[in-house]
Design a protein around this motif. Sequence first.
Motif, PDB file in Angstrom:
ATOM      1  N   VAL A  97       0.902  -1.138   0.053  1.00 46.73           N
ATOM      2  CA  VAL A  97      -0.134   0.030  -0.057  1.00 46.73           C
ATOM      3  C   VAL A  97       1.002   1.503  -0.037  1.00 46.73           C
ATOM      4  N   TYR A 100       1.171   3.679   3.050  1.00 42.99           N
ATOM      5  CA  TYR A 100       1.325   3.069   4.275  1.00 42.99           C
ATOM      6  C   TYR A 100       2.873   3.175   4.492  1.00 42.99           C
ATOM      7  N   GLU A 104       3.828  -0.549   8.618  1.00 44.10           N
ATOM      8  CA  GLU A 104       2.077  -0.662   8.515  1.00 44.10           C
ATOM      9  C   GLU A 104       1.915  -2.001   7.371  1.00 44.10           C
ATOM     10  N   ILE A 107       2.876  -5.536   8.871  1.00 42.27           N
ATOM     11  CA  ILE A 107       1.787  -6.157   9.815  1.00 42.27           C
ATOM     12  C   ILE A 107       0.481  -6.201   9.052  1.00 42.27           C
ATOM     13  N   LEU A 108       0.302  -5.572   8.106  1.00 39.36           N
ATOM     14  CA  LEU A 108      -1.108  -5.533   7.522  1.00 39.36           C
ATOM     15  C   LEU A 108      -1.673  -6.965   7.635  1.00 39.36           C
ATOM     16  N   GLY A 109      -3.060  -7.193   8.234  1.00 37.81           N
ATOM     17  CA  GLY A 109      -3.257  -8.628   8.194  1.00 37.81           C
ATOM     18  C   GLY A 109      -3.137  -9.312   9.296  1.00 37.81           C
ATOM     19  N   GLU A 111      -2.025  -7.715  12.648  1.00 36.38           N
ATOM     20  CA  GLU A 111      -1.440  -6.624  13.495  1.00 36.38           C
ATOM     21  C   GLU A 111      -1.442  -6.752  14.778  1.00 36.38           C
ATOM     22  N   LEU A 119      -3.860  -0.439  17.436  1.00 30.62           N
ATOM     23  CA  LEU A 119      -2.638  -0.867  16.720  1.00 30.62           C
ATOM     24  C   LEU A 119      -1.484  -0.597  17.558  1.00 30.62           C
TER      25      LEU A 119
ATOM     26  N   ARG B 175      -6.920  -2.107   7.604  1.00 30.66           N
ATOM     27  CA  ARG B 175      -7.421  -2.902   6.696  1.00 30.66           C
ATOM     28  C   ARG B 175      -8.604  -2.135   5.786  1.00 30.66           C
ATOM     29  N   VAL B 191      -6.624 -10.981   3.894  1.00 24.27           N
ATOM     30  CA  VAL B 191      -7.778 -10.402   4.148  1.00 24.27           C
ATOM     31  C   VAL B 191      -8.921 -10.164   3.197  1.00 24.27           C
TER      32      VAL B 191
END
Lengths: 520, 314
Positions: A97, A100, A104, A107-109, A111, A119, B175, B191
């Motif tokens: 992303v 980000y 970030e 860790i996405l998914g 966290e 967070l 997310r 996700v």
Amino acid sequence: MPGMTDPERVVEMEGITKQFPGVLANDHVDFAAFRGRVHALVGENGAGKTTLMSILYGLTRPDEGTIRVRGRAVSFSSARDAIACGIGMVHQHFMLVPSYTVAENIILGQEPTRRRLFLDMQTARERVRELSDRYGLAVDPDARIRDLSVGTRQRVEILKLLYRGLDILILDEPTAVLTPQETQGLFTTVRALAEDGRTIIFITHKLPEVLAVSDQVTVLRRGRVVGNVRTTDVTMKDLATMMVGREISLTVDRTPAAPRGEVLALRGVTAIDNRGVSALKGVTLEVRAGEIVTIAGVEGNGQTELAEVIAGLRPLASGQILIDGHDASRLPPRKRRELGLGFIPEDRMKTGLALEASVEENFIIGRHHSEPFSRRGRLNFRRIREHALELIRDYDVRTPGAQVPAKTLSGGNLQKAVVAREFSRGAKLYVVAQPTRGVDIGSLEFIHRRIVEMRERGAGILLISTDLDEVFSLSDRILVMYGGEITGEFRPDATSREEIGLYMTGTKRMNMRRSTTGVA
Amino acid sequence: MLGNFLSLALVRASIRMATPLTLAALGGTVTMQAGILNIALEGMMLAAAFFAVAASHFFANAWLGLLAGVVAATLIGLLYAFFVVDLKGDTFVIGIALNIFAAGGTVYLLRSMFGVKGAFVSDRIRTLPDISIGLANVSGPIAEVLDGYSILTYVSWALVLAFSILFYRTAFGLRLRAAGEHPVALETVGVSTRRMRYLAYLGSGILCGLGGAHLSLGYLNQFAENMVAGRGFIALAATIFGQGRPLPVFLACVLFGAADSVAIRFQSLGIPPQFALMTPYVVTTLALWLVSRPRAPRVKEATAHMSTKEADAA
Ligand SMILES: Nc1ncnc2c1ncn2[C@@H]1O[C@H](COP(=O)(O)OP(=O)(O)OP(=O)(O)O)[C@@H](O)[C@H]1O
Ligand SMILES: [Mg+2]
């Protein structure tokens, strides 16, 4: 190696078949990978490598076939299932992303949180630092992805997998966008990860890399497995022949250049990059008709901005650009193209093509408003179709048809589509950035021949490349770019890779104040 | 005259007017963060306004009215999600269709259920209570400005804060925003983008439900045909104006709310109502024109990513 017990087969795929509209992407493919080994997967563009791996990673559903992971039959319906089985993938086109930060994205998914809701960025940063220290993958956890070089982005992708504790790692053309130094760094990481007991599946088009990093090779051609061998048992020539089904010459035949009048001149060009930092610090150069001038350099030294400035995609801060003798410094891209500029941008997905548009529409972009494709504002669909079929044939673009959206093409075929569009225009000057990134050796040979052919037809070519093999096999003159400046000028037969390397890393530089016209 | 014009009443009216806008715009914000332009804020509010009044009338209970309104708007939101996320419909086409559906549907129900045209009033309808937040004894301008609004006004303020935290300080927010900016990347870390988008539509429905119910039960105490009168679109404008960030979106809503109440004041000053009533729309248009450029690409990018993903998943 007799006597040694076979290592554990962690991945077994059997009879995998996948049909896309018009293409049989995988045709009863059998594939196995072992613990602690690096497994290379090679094949031409569109051979079905990415498809096979997206099936293993749960992103694509096979029509037929079985998958076993560590001996257990599995059926994945999403990447989540594959991740749960310890499988991770670094995609050919990065999945980060842009707005980000590094931490970030990593860790996405998964966290780390405080009170299961908030967070916990502190922990996130620490984990990232810890992993990056352990595997020598230097990153700044707080940097934003959009500000990072491709090499760094790739380290982030690998860290993403390590953070998740995955042990079957799929790397889809990880070196396509890396510099030689970064590639070496990646190999060290890959070997270390394999030593750690992880399984690595490595897709690449570069055969020396296969020999350098892998233990086992599987070759795909048009969706079928045509070879599965130990790396120690093959040579580069064998692999090339297996991939393409014919012998490939790994060098281009060419005559000495006979340069004529100037088609491109830059005088003291300066420009800033997206962050507002000075990216070009007074670039002066000339390209004459009938010669190939190469800009060599480590990615991120202003080459991207240089190409954009010439194409009219980025404003000049100062200086002057002449295309075929006309002042083009302030002209919009279309006017520059009318002056005879052809442009192959480095990012085929973002700048090169309109992914949602069909292949045939992409082939006329930039010429859609003029004869023969349009007359009095009306498109001539028959002519457009003919043109597309012609290019698909001449440039061997593997696609089920001219009307499919460009986004369904495989990576290398996207590249061929851009090359086809630009080279079919018959321009006087070509700015060609990283033309063979992610392209298979057959197509690489083909694109290289086309570039030389364009030169022979009298076009001037400014080639921007980070690949020294490419630089040495195509250039008539080599300019090295470092820190937004041209720091050296060479003839390929009067220099060496080592010397160019010293200039590329900024260790050496020439005094380039005067505006040169070739080496006297 | 100017002093009279900028009276306390005007400020209070602005805050009151801002409440339904804020609630709906927060609804637009949730979907925008997930990469969806929610065109149906208007229709969701309208349905909520109708069902809130209807339930309040039948049960003589404002809370059941509020609940009915929220449920109605949420159902529309889920229908929207089904068409756009699962059936890959175009967000504009479906959104406009739902707005027309809500406009026509409420008029139809108004006639068939209550046998009236235009507006429905009844003394059984209970309104949402105004509450005091305990400032009443603290006399002075602050109390005069901030105390004694409908409970939903205070809820909307709390929600602005809650959503700021939700978006930027929680795993869920990380997310949700990834679903908007790069859905394929989110998908590849396991996700479900579809799930995030459904949740966004759900949240949007609930918030528009509160906003719509506030219109009919918060101060007017009736349902009139097309009573939302473009506020859903003004809320959408506020969402775009604030680029999907709760606090700027809220400030935009206060601005637009002020324009709304000024419009009414203009009328009392003898300006022809046709012109006076244009004020909020003119202000909205001007505000949007000022910020339109930076925002536009992101939504487009989000849709492009979305379709790339579809291709990959196909
Ligand atoms: N989503 C899709 N829809 C339709 N066709 C597809 C899709 N994905 C891949 N294909 C087709 O399947 C074939 C195999 O594609 P794939 O991406 O697996 O090739 P590849 O071996 O990875 O090639 P490259 O080296 O160029 O990346 C190609 O012909 C491609 O056009
Ligand atoms: Mg591929």
